[in-house]
Design an enzyme around this catalytic site. Structure first.
Site, PDB file in Angstrom:
ATOM      1  N   SER A  14      21.908  37.508  -4.799  1.00 54.20           N
ATOM      2  CA  SER A  14      22.344  36.131  -5.009  1.00 54.20           C
ATOM      3  C   SER A  14      22.112  35.633  -6.433  1.00 54.20           C
ATOM      4  CB  SER A  14      21.710  35.176  -3.988  1.00 54.20           C
ATOM      5  OG  SER A  14      20.410  35.544  -3.690  1.00 54.20           O
ATOM      6  N   TRP A  15      20.990  36.032  -7.048  1.00 51.04           N
ATOM      7  CA  TRP A  15      20.744  35.527  -8.416  1.00 51.04           C
ATOM      8  C   TRP A  15      21.694  36.203  -9.399  1.00 51.04           C
ATOM      9  CZ3 TRP A  15      19.950  31.431 -10.677  1.00 51.04           C
ATOM     10  CH2 TRP A  15      19.250  31.244 -11.862  1.00 51.04           C
ATOM     11  N   PHE A  87      12.505  47.219  -6.416  1.00 48.94           N
ATOM     12  CA  PHE A  87      13.576  48.226  -6.521  1.00 48.94           C
ATOM     13  C   PHE A  87      13.942  48.563  -7.968  1.00 48.94           C
ATOM     14  CE2 PHE A  87      14.662  45.529  -2.699  1.00 48.94           C
ATOM     15  CZ  PHE A  87      13.936  46.315  -1.817  1.00 48.94           C
ATOM     16  N   LYS A 194       4.117  31.700  -8.427  1.00 53.21           N
ATOM     17  CA  LYS A 194       4.671  30.565  -7.655  1.00 53.21           C
ATOM     18  C   LYS A 194       5.264  31.068  -6.343  1.00 53.21           C
ATOM     19  CE  LYS A 194       9.197  31.346  -8.529  1.00 53.21           C
ATOM     20  NZ  LYS A 194      10.252  31.506  -7.515  1.00 53.21           N
ATOM     21  N   GLU A 284      10.071  37.935  -2.975  1.00 56.97           N
ATOM     22  CA  GLU A 284       9.322  38.665  -4.013  1.00 56.97           C
ATOM     23  C   GLU A 284       7.808  38.503  -3.876  1.00 56.97           C
ATOM     24  OE1 GLU A 284       9.642  40.601  -6.599  1.00 56.97           O
ATOM     25  OE2 GLU A 284      11.646  40.497  -7.435  1.00 56.97           O
TER      26      GLU A 284
HETATM   27  N1  LIG Z   1      17.931  33.934  -5.547  1.00 52.72           N
HETATM   28  C1  LIG Z   1      17.439  33.041  -6.422  1.00 52.72           C
HETATM   29  O1  LIG Z   1      17.642  31.825  -6.296  1.00 52.72           O
HETATM   30  C2  LIG Z   1      16.654  33.515  -7.593  1.00 52.72           C
HETATM   31  C3  LIG Z   1      16.195  34.812  -7.663  1.00 52.72           C
HETATM   32  N2  LIG Z   1      15.482  35.209  -8.751  1.00 52.72           N
HETATM   33  C4  LIG Z   1      15.009  36.581  -8.863  1.00 52.72           C
HETATM   34  O2  LIG Z   1      16.114  37.459  -9.003  1.00 52.72           O
HETATM   35  C5  LIG Z   1      15.730  38.766  -8.589  1.00 52.72           C
HETATM   36  C6  LIG Z   1      16.826  39.327  -7.709  1.00 52.72           C
HETATM   37  O3  LIG Z   1      16.810  38.626  -6.485  1.00 52.72           O
HETATM   38  P1  LIG Z   1      18.088  38.089  -5.729  1.00 52.72           P
HETATM   39  O4  LIG Z   1      19.315  38.249  -6.505  1.00 52.72           O
HETATM   40  O5  LIG Z   1      17.755  36.714  -5.275  1.00 52.72           O
HETATM   41  O6  LIG Z   1      18.140  39.109  -4.492  1.00 52.72           O
HETATM   42  P2  LIG Z   1      18.616  38.826  -3.024  1.00 52.72           P
HETATM   43  O7  LIG Z   1      17.408  38.606  -2.192  1.00 52.72           O
HETATM   44  O8  LIG Z   1      19.684  37.795  -2.998  1.00 52.72           O
HETATM   45  O9  LIG Z   1      19.297  40.199  -2.643  1.00 52.72           O
HETATM   46  C7  LIG Z   1      18.544  41.364  -2.457  1.00 52.72           C
HETATM   47  C8  LIG Z   1      18.996  42.394  -3.465  1.00 52.72           C
HETATM   48  O10 LIG Z   1      18.131  43.508  -3.365  1.00 52.72           O
HETATM   49  C9  LIG Z   1      18.891  44.676  -3.109  1.00 52.72           C
HETATM   50  N3  LIG Z   1      18.165  45.587  -2.249  1.00 52.72           N
HETATM   51  C10 LIG Z   1      17.738  45.366  -0.988  1.00 52.72           C
HETATM   52  N4  LIG Z   1      17.125  46.459  -0.515  1.00 52.72           N
HETATM   53  C11 LIG Z   1      17.185  47.386  -1.493  1.00 52.72           C
HETATM   54  C12 LIG Z   1      16.711  48.716  -1.617  1.00 52.72           C
HETATM   55  N5  LIG Z   1      16.055  49.302  -0.631  1.00 52.72           N
HETATM   56  N6  LIG Z   1      16.944  49.363  -2.766  1.00 52.72           N
HETATM   57  C13 LIG Z   1      17.593  48.765  -3.782  1.00 52.72           C
HETATM   58  N7  LIG Z   1      18.061  47.512  -3.740  1.00 52.72           N
HETATM   59  C14 LIG Z   1      17.849  46.834  -2.609  1.00 52.72           C
HETATM   60  C15 LIG Z   1      20.132  44.179  -2.410  1.00 52.72           C
HETATM   61  O11 LIG Z   1      21.141  45.133  -2.539  1.00 52.72           O
HETATM   62  P3  LIG Z   1      22.151  45.389  -1.327  1.00 52.72           P
HETATM   63  O12 LIG Z   1      22.911  44.129  -1.122  1.00 52.72           O
HETATM   64  O13 LIG Z   1      22.940  46.528  -1.823  1.00 52.72           O
HETATM   65  O14 LIG Z   1      21.279  45.719  -0.127  1.00 52.72           O
HETATM   66  C16 LIG Z   1      20.413  42.894  -3.190  1.00 52.72           C
HETATM   67  O15 LIG Z   1      21.067  43.146  -4.383  1.00 52.72           O
HETATM   68  C17 LIG Z   1      14.372  38.614  -7.880  1.00 52.72           C
HETATM   69  O16 LIG Z   1      13.348  39.003  -8.752  1.00 52.72           O
HETATM   70  C18 LIG Z   1      14.289  37.109  -7.625  1.00 52.72           C
HETATM   71  O17 LIG Z   1      12.961  36.634  -7.582  1.00 52.72           O
HETATM   72  C19 LIG Z   1      15.202  34.360  -9.788  1.00 52.72           C
HETATM   73  C20 LIG Z   1      15.630  33.075  -9.767  1.00 52.72           C
HETATM   74  C21 LIG Z   1      16.386  32.539  -8.668  1.00 52.72           C
HETATM   75  O1  LIG Z   2      12.800  31.532  -8.209  1.00 61.03           O
HETATM   76  C1  LIG Z   2      13.395  30.853  -7.424  1.00 61.03           C
HETATM   77  C2  LIG Z   2      13.681  29.431  -7.670  1.00 61.03           C
HETATM   78  O2  LIG Z   2      13.360  29.069  -8.988  1.00 61.03           O
HETATM   79  C3  LIG Z   2      13.823  31.444  -6.123  1.00 61.03           C
HETATM   80  O3  LIG Z   2      12.786  31.363  -5.213  1.00 61.03           O
HETATM   81  P1  LIG Z   2      12.873  32.147  -3.831  1.00 61.03           P
HETATM   82  O4  LIG Z   2      12.921  33.616  -4.187  1.00 61.03           O
HETATM   83  O5  LIG Z   2      11.678  31.770  -3.049  1.00 61.03           O
HETATM   84  O6  LIG Z   2      14.151  31.719  -3.159  1.00 61.03           O
END
Ligand SMILES: NC(=O)C1=CN([C@@H]2O[C@H](COP(=O)(O)OP(=O)(O)OC[C@H]3O[C@@H](n4cnc5c(N)ncnc54)[C@H](OP(=O)(O)O)[C@@H]3O)[C@@H](O)[C@H]2O)C=CC1
Ligand SMILES: O=C(CO)COP(=O)(O)O
Length: 331
Positions: A14-15, A87, A194, A284
């Site tokens: 999603s990010w 990952f 956090k 995370e």
């Molecule tokens: N979402 C948010 O609002 C925010 C997220 N972040 C950070 O961004 C980073 C990415 O998170 P986000 O985009 O939210 O991820 P999501 O939780 O939305 O999605 C999970 C991701 O992890 C992958 N994944 C799951 N299982 C595995 C595995 N076994 N091996 C490899 N990849 C895997 C998925 O791939 P697949 O779909 O192929 O399974 C997918 O791309 C994190 O560090 C998060 O803290 C930072 C700010 C905001």
């Molecule tokens: O970093 C984030 C908001 O700033 C996302 O937090 P979550 O992974 O708990 O959804």
């Protein structure tokens, strides 16, 4: 970083989708790596990410999709790493091209497991990336709100002022404002911590504690975070800035927070595996709490909230009595 540079997004969650939306508002073309070829095929057919933020429509003619990380690294000058920290090493295992000379942006809010180092330090140590070719994205910013174009603030942590300003330009839209900071490591640690405190807040919610207790828990979390960061990464910074306090608040209170939701499920009595499977996304903080706990074995900062979350998630301590014990020492 050149003026006309090729941009690569690495990650399909999603990010990564929210960041790609921002980038597509400011750049004509960009590259996007995601691990699953079927996700790419479906994305092209639907013109949106089939699994994350499906409301965000893309002009797929402007995106070069890749399931091979090397193709993106070869073609791009700026690489946004947006995969969950557990990952990261797995994705990099297939990389045979050097990262030296690339500009690396970490959007990962976690620490590299086993190594127990910040993502920025991991790239410097293992990939010979120079410190002024690294940036860290922080701030209170949920992907879901970016997808809805709700006004959001992102902080770019970058040692190199000029590059930081260029990244800010790349990221600024009518719904995203960007703040530039030099505090890569402080943003890295706080972004991890956090998540842990949001799990704690969720646990208390799952146990039916109310808003009064949550406010006390978050105030104490802020103090705990401050003690840790001052010792592990000493420099002059204002922890009330949105990249720190703001991110703690949004993660502990927003209905979009996965860490909070994970905590709620643990508080309600779900097993860790059931809570993880039920979300379909990654909390995370589950991984972050172990990394910080191990890092803190060296520094020995008093961190009762972190210890409480760790004891529930990794030592199978009964969640209700852990929170009761914690509640006796908070003030
Ligand atoms: N979402 C948010 O609002 C925010 C997220 N972040 C950070 O961004 C980073 C990415 O998170 P986000 O985009 O939210 O991820 P999501 O939780 O939305 O999605 C999970 C991701 O992890 C992958 N994944 C799951 N299982 C595995 C595995 N076994 N091996 C490899 N990849 C895997 C998925 O791939 P697949 O779909 O192929 O399974 C997918 O791309 C994190 O560090 C998060 O803290 C930072 C700010 C905001
Ligand atoms: O970093 C984030 C908001 O700033 C996302 O937090 P979550 O992974 O708990 O959804």
């Amino acid at each position: 970083m050149n003026n006309a540079c090729e941009i690569g997004i690495l990650g399909g969650g999603s990010w990564a989708t929210a960041i790609s939306k921002i980038i597509s508002d400011n750049c004509l073309n960009f590259h996007w790596y995601m691990r699953r070829i079927e996700q790419i095929e479906e994305f092209k057919a639907l013109k949106h990410n089939p699994f994350y933020l499906p409301n965000v429509k893309f002009d797929i003619e402007r995106i070069s999709f890749h399931s091979n990380i090397n193709e993106v690294v070869e073609k791009c000058d700026i690489l946004f790493f947006v995969v969950p920290s557990p990952f990261l090493k797995q994705h990099l295992q297939t990389l045979y091209l050097p990262l030296k000379g690339k500009f690396i942006v970490s959007a990962i809010k976690g620490i590299v497991p086993d190594e127990n180092i910040l993502v920025s330090d991991f790239f410097i140590k293992n990939y010979d990336v120079s410190v002024d070719s690294i940036a860290m994205l922080g701030g209170p910013c949920h992907a879901e709100e970016v997808s809805l174009e709700r006004l959001s603030y992102i902080t770019v942590g970058c040692d190199n002022e000029e590059y930081g300003q260029r990244l800010a330009k790349l990221f600024t839209t009518n719904y995203v404002k960007v703040i530039v900071s030099k505090d890569i490591s402080g943003i890295g640690y706080v972004s991890t911590l956090k998540n842990v405190y949001a799990i704690a807040a969720g646990i208390c919610q799952g146990l039916k504690y109310g808003d009064n207790f949550r406010a006390v828990l978050i105030s104490n979390s802020m103090m705990e975070l401050e003690h840790f960061v001052k010792i592990v990464s000493p420099m002059s910074r204002n922890l009330y800035d949105s990249a720190y306090l703001g991110d703690l608040l949004v993660t502990a209170y927003s209905r979009f927070s996965r860490n909070q939701l994970f905590g709620i499920m643990i508080g309600k009595g779900y097993s860790i595996v059931a809570a993880q499977m039920g979300m379909g996304m990654v909390a995370e903080g589950y991984f972050g709490v172990k990394c910080i706990k191990e890092i803190n074995n060296t520094y020995r900062v008093d961190m009762p909230i972190l210890d409480a979350v760790y004891s529930v998630l990794y030592e199978k301590k009964p969640v209700r009595s852990v929170v009761q014990k914690l509640s006796r020492i908070l003030g």
